[in-house]
Design an enzyme around this catalytic site. Sequence first.
Site, PDB file in Angstrom:
ATOM      1  N   SER A   1       0.860  -1.188   0.000  1.00  0.00           N
ATOM      2  CA  SER A   1       0.000   0.000   0.000  1.00  0.00           C
ATOM      3  C   SER A   1       0.894   1.234   0.000  1.00  0.00           C
ATOM      4  O   SER A   1       2.060   1.163   0.404  1.00  0.00           O
ATOM      5  CB  SER A   1      -0.847  -0.031   1.278  1.00  0.00           C
ATOM      6  OG  SER A   1      -1.341   1.240   1.576  1.00  0.00           O
TER       7      SER A   1
ATOM      8  N   TYR B   1      -2.023  -0.505  10.499  1.00  0.00           N
ATOM      9  CA  TYR B   1      -2.116  -0.865   9.073  1.00  0.00           C
ATOM     10  C   TYR B   1      -0.868  -0.380   8.342  1.00  0.00           C
ATOM     11  O   TYR B   1      -0.212  -1.135   7.619  1.00  0.00           O
ATOM     12  CB  TYR B   1      -3.379  -0.261   8.460  1.00  0.00           C
ATOM     13  CG  TYR B   1      -3.541  -0.549   6.971  1.00  0.00           C
ATOM     14  CD1 TYR B   1      -4.080  -1.757   6.540  1.00  0.00           C
ATOM     15  CD2 TYR B   1      -3.148   0.375   6.003  1.00  0.00           C
ATOM     16  CE1 TYR B   1      -4.236  -2.028   5.182  1.00  0.00           C
ATOM     17  CE2 TYR B   1      -3.294   0.122   4.650  1.00  0.00           C
ATOM     18  CZ  TYR B   1      -3.840  -1.082   4.240  1.00  0.00           C
ATOM     19  OH  TYR B   1      -3.979  -1.348   2.890  1.00  0.00           O
TER      20      TYR B   1
HETATM   21  P1  NAP Z   1     -11.355  -6.073   1.201  1.00  0.00           P
HETATM   22  O1  NAP Z   1     -12.341  -5.786   0.142  1.00  0.00           O
HETATM   23  O2  NAP Z   1     -11.624  -5.653   2.589  1.00  0.00           O
HETATM   24  O3  NAP Z   1     -11.030  -7.637   1.157  1.00  0.00           O
HETATM   25  C1  NAP Z   1     -10.107  -8.186   2.061  1.00  0.00           C
HETATM   26  C2  NAP Z   1     -10.272  -9.680   2.109  1.00  0.00           C
HETATM   27  O4  NAP Z   1      -9.391 -10.172   3.131  1.00  0.00           O
HETATM   28  C3  NAP Z   1     -11.682 -10.093   2.503  1.00  0.00           C
HETATM   29  O5  NAP Z   1     -12.092 -11.198   1.731  1.00  0.00           O
HETATM   30  C4  NAP Z   1     -11.525 -10.478   3.965  1.00  0.00           C
HETATM   31  O6  NAP Z   1     -12.414 -11.464   4.421  1.00  0.00           O
HETATM   32  C5  NAP Z   1     -10.118 -11.047   3.965  1.00  0.00           C
HETATM   33  N1  NAP Z   1      -9.614 -11.092   5.333  1.00  0.00           N
HETATM   34  C6  NAP Z   1      -9.509 -10.069   6.205  1.00  0.00           C
HETATM   35  N2  NAP Z   1      -9.101 -10.525   7.395  1.00  0.00           N
HETATM   36  C7  NAP Z   1      -8.950 -11.867   7.281  1.00  0.00           C
HETATM   37  C8  NAP Z   1      -8.589 -12.891   8.170  1.00  0.00           C
HETATM   38  N3  NAP Z   1      -8.300 -12.649   9.451  1.00  0.00           N
HETATM   39  N4  NAP Z   1      -8.536 -14.162   7.722  1.00  0.00           N
HETATM   40  C9  NAP Z   1      -8.840 -14.441   6.433  1.00  0.00           C
HETATM   41  N5  NAP Z   1      -9.213 -13.511   5.536  1.00  0.00           N
HETATM   42  C10 NAP Z   1      -9.277 -12.235   5.957  1.00  0.00           C
HETATM   43  O7  NAP Z   1      -9.941  -5.414   0.847  1.00  0.00           O
HETATM   44  P2  NAP Z   1      -9.278  -5.073  -0.575  1.00  0.00           P
HETATM   45  O8  NAP Z   1      -9.465  -3.640  -0.808  1.00  0.00           O
HETATM   46  O9  NAP Z   1      -9.673  -6.067  -1.598  1.00  0.00           O
HETATM   47  O10 NAP Z   1      -7.730  -5.252  -0.185  1.00  0.00           O
HETATM   48  C11 NAP Z   1      -6.946  -6.343  -0.632  1.00  0.00           C
HETATM   49  C12 NAP Z   1      -5.499  -6.005  -0.398  1.00  0.00           C
HETATM   50  O11 NAP Z   1      -5.135  -4.829  -1.137  1.00  0.00           O
HETATM   51  C13 NAP Z   1      -5.148  -5.700   1.056  1.00  0.00           C
HETATM   52  O12 NAP Z   1      -3.878  -6.239   1.352  1.00  0.00           O
HETATM   53  C14 NAP Z   1      -5.103  -4.188   1.104  1.00  0.00           C
HETATM   54  O13 NAP Z   1      -4.258  -3.724   2.139  1.00  0.00           O
HETATM   55  C15 NAP Z   1      -4.534  -3.879  -0.270  1.00  0.00           C
HETATM   56  N6  NAP Z   1      -4.826  -2.530  -0.756  1.00  0.00           N
HETATM   57  C16 NAP Z   1      -6.076  -2.168  -1.128  1.00  0.00           C
HETATM   58  C17 NAP Z   1      -6.311  -0.891  -1.613  1.00  0.00           C
HETATM   59  C18 NAP Z   1      -7.693  -0.446  -2.059  1.00  0.00           C
HETATM   60  O14 NAP Z   1      -7.847   0.752  -2.436  1.00  0.00           O
HETATM   61  N7  NAP Z   1      -8.698  -1.296  -2.052  1.00  0.00           N
HETATM   62  C19 NAP Z   1      -5.258   0.034  -1.731  1.00  0.00           C
HETATM   63  C20 NAP Z   1      -3.986  -0.364  -1.322  1.00  0.00           C
HETATM   64  C21 NAP Z   1      -3.773  -1.653  -0.853  1.00  0.00           C
HETATM   65  P3  NAP Z   1     -13.945 -11.100   4.779  1.00  0.00           P
HETATM   66  O15 NAP Z   1     -14.571 -10.792   3.477  1.00  0.00           O
HETATM   67  O16 NAP Z   1     -14.431 -12.342   5.408  1.00  0.00           O
HETATM   68  O17 NAP Z   1     -13.892  -9.919   5.701  1.00  0.00           O
END
Ligand code: NAP
Length: 258
Positions: free
Chosen positions: A151, A164
Amino acid sequence: MFNLRKDILANRVILVTGAGDGIGKEAAVSFAEHGAQVILLGRTIKKLEKVYDQICQIGAQEPAIVQLDLETLDEATSEQLKETIQDNYGKLDVLLHNAAILGTRVPLENYDSKEWASVIQTNLTSVFVLTKALLPLLKKSVDGRIIFTNSSVGKTPRAYWGAYSVSKFALTGFAKILSEELENTAKVVVTSVNPGATRTSMRRSAYPGEDPRKIKNVKTLMPLYLYLAGPDSKHEHGKEFSGNQQTWDWANRIKGPR
Ligand code: NAP
């Protein structure tokens, strides 16, 4: 959306953490659509089953589901997972570390220590435990990959982003150390992706006042993820990639016949 080589991930076994939602979900479906045997790891079974159904509906290989909470992941459970993958597939080709939680955004002096532990365990310690357990299987692949998800706050510190931001900083270091350690010892290519602002639940909770229509769709990231998971990224070891750039460049590298 993109016309990419449909068989680019044929014969690859790919584990995606956080495969039930957001970027992980889209990556899992996209990997399966391009020929991979996908292992969907996540904590919410209903979400994983929906992804399973979606993959079966497009006629891709039946995925496997691993319901696991990374917040409580220990070495024994990771070893069991390794044995299961070994017994079923004999190897692992790609490990996409994608799952993470955001935690609250408050000053450090007000940061709840239980939440601190929870974010660090989910975003960082589980990555170490899983990598350690699965590395022997990745070394059995002729063309292994470990893809970390970083990130912008893992590069430039940002006030109030607490655990985070710290977890993502640590992941930057973890990926660098691992890539150096594997440089001359294994055919496992280590890369990191900073997806950049992407329309998911995490983004919505981080920026509730933002107009989601102005934020890019997860699908635009897929050429990059497919490129990094596939055979064309052999020479990318130790590199970091931004999901905000060059979508068409990645797509062009792996595009299929019209
Ligand atoms: P998201 O929509 O919140 O999805 C995260 C996923 O991780 C969900 O399926 C969640 O499960 C799962 N998860 C969370 N805690 C967990 C645990 N304890 N055990 C197993 N699974 C778990 O997030 P996203 O935006 O797709 O993010 C994905 C990655 O990209 C992350 O590493 C995030 O830091 C990074 N990122 C995202 C953005 C952005 O703008 N979206 C920007 C920079 C970096 P549940 O569905 O069951 O909660």
